[in-house]
Design a protein around this motif. Structure first.
Motif, PDB file in Angstrom:
ATOM      1  N   TYR A 116      20.809 -91.257  -5.228  1.00 31.32           N
ATOM      2  CA  TYR A 116      21.347 -90.017  -5.794  1.00 31.32           C
ATOM      3  C   TYR A 116      20.669 -88.774  -5.207  1.00 31.32           C
ATOM      4  N   VAL A 151      14.895 -93.220 -11.315  1.00 32.78           N
ATOM      5  CA  VAL A 151      15.239 -92.600 -12.606  1.00 32.78           C
ATOM      6  C   VAL A 151      14.290 -91.458 -12.958  1.00 32.78           C
ATOM      7  N   ASP A 191      20.962 -85.631  -9.055  1.00 30.60           N
ATOM      8  CA  ASP A 191      20.115 -86.733  -9.503  1.00 30.60           C
ATOM      9  C   ASP A 191      21.008 -87.777 -10.178  1.00 30.60           C
ATOM     10  N   SER A 193      21.765 -88.236 -13.212  1.00 30.08           N
ATOM     11  CA  SER A 193      22.589 -87.693 -14.296  1.00 30.08           C
ATOM     12  C   SER A 193      23.839 -86.982 -13.783  1.00 30.08           C
ATOM     13  N   THR A 194      23.846 -86.563 -12.514  1.00 31.98           N
ATOM     14  CA  THR A 194      25.020 -85.918 -11.918  1.00 31.98           C
ATOM     15  C   THR A 194      25.813 -86.896 -11.052  1.00 31.98           C
ATOM     16  N   ASN A 195      25.429 -88.196 -11.128  1.00 32.00           N
ATOM     17  CA  ASN A 195      26.063 -89.226 -10.293  1.00 32.00           C
ATOM     18  C   ASN A 195      25.943 -88.921  -8.807  1.00 32.00           C
TER      19      ASN A 195
END
Length: 281
Positions: A116, A151, A191, A193-195
């Motif tokens: 990511y 992560v 990242d 969380s934004t795919n």
């Protein structure tokens, strides 16, 4: 099984640098005025910066088939049976799928590591993958181990000219809409969380406030913990060095690096862009 680590030039390495690390690399393409250049081979980062100074609007593309075929043959001839691909985010490029198809055509096992991200953090992940490969882990376990660290990573971006990202289609619709807002400086993020796509997380009035917020956000995450922080820039070294020193003071246990945003990524960010990438241990 012996596993090779393969990345692309979005990580910022030249082929020679990648070879010195023991990582395989395939060049992405930069297309300017209808001519295609292989990133890091036919075009350097400084070459790209000069074109941007001349108001060029280059585009980028995934590696060509010949380059992928060549690197897979090299990997097989070196005695590897498996490949872990560490390309730039699939939210930005389909390079990972191209790697998979080229590996399968050469009879190699393949596992994709979705990080990511791109630039220095992509390279950092490739190095982590290499460490696990050298320990003898399978391709699947290499991916699992690095994913545990992914992560805890992110990239925050403060572009001076968001139109480059908008033209290249690398923004989410929300972030693209932010480009039309007058007198606002968007702060972007990529990242898990934004795919793995570039999205807007905030909008402030000035670049100074945007950079201050990004530094605050990163330092709030890292604090006194160990980790790696990368301050990267497109032709604005003094600004990046000031940010690097500020972060070093506030995150004393982290390794804080400063580097250029490579050509294939700067083609989208434009000049005078600052990004801060981090991975917390």
């Amino acid at each position: 099984m012996k596993t090779a680590i393969l990345t692309d030039s979005g990580c910022g390495l030249t082929p020679q640098q990648a070879k010195e690390y023991g990582i395989y690399l395939v060049p992405l393409q930069v297309i300017d005025e209808n001519v295609s250049y292989q990133d890091g081979l036919d075009m350097t980062t400084e070459d790209l910066y000069e074109r941007l100074r001349q108001q060029h609007t280059p585009k980028t593309s995934m590696p060509n088939g010949e380059s992928l075929e060549k690197v897979m043959k090299e990997i097989r001839e070196a005695g590897y049976e498996d490949v872990v691909g560490v390309p730039l985010s699939s939210g930005l490029s389909s390079t990972g799928n191209a790697m998979r198809m080229a590996a399968e055509e050469e009879g190699l096992g393949f596992a994709l590591l979705e990080t990511y991200t791109t630039c220095d953090l992509q390279f950092h992940n490739a190095k982590l993958a290499l460490e696990f490969a050298q320990q003898g882990l399978s391709k699947e376990d290499i991916v699992k181990e690095v994913e545990k660290k992914v992560v805890n990573s992110a990239s925050l971006i403060v572009p001076n000219d968001i139109q480059h990202l908008k033209r290249g289609g690398r923004l989410t619709p929300v972030a693209a809409a932010a480009a039309n807002l007058l007198k606002l400086k968007p702060i972007l993020k990529i990242d898990p969380s934004t795919n793995g796509r570039i999205d807007v997380i905030d909008k402030v009035r000035t670049e100074k406030k945007a950079i201050s917020k990004v530094v605050d956000d990163v330092c709030d995450v890292i604090k006194d913990a160990q980790g790696d922080i990368f301050v990267i820039h497109s032709d604005c070294l003094s600004k990046a060095e000031e940010i690097q020193e500020e972060i070093r003071k506030r995150c004393p246990n982290a390794n804080v690096h400063c580097n250029l945003i490579c050509a294939v990524i700067s083609a989208h960010t434009g000049l005078d862009c600052i990004a801060i990438q981090y991975m917390k241990k």
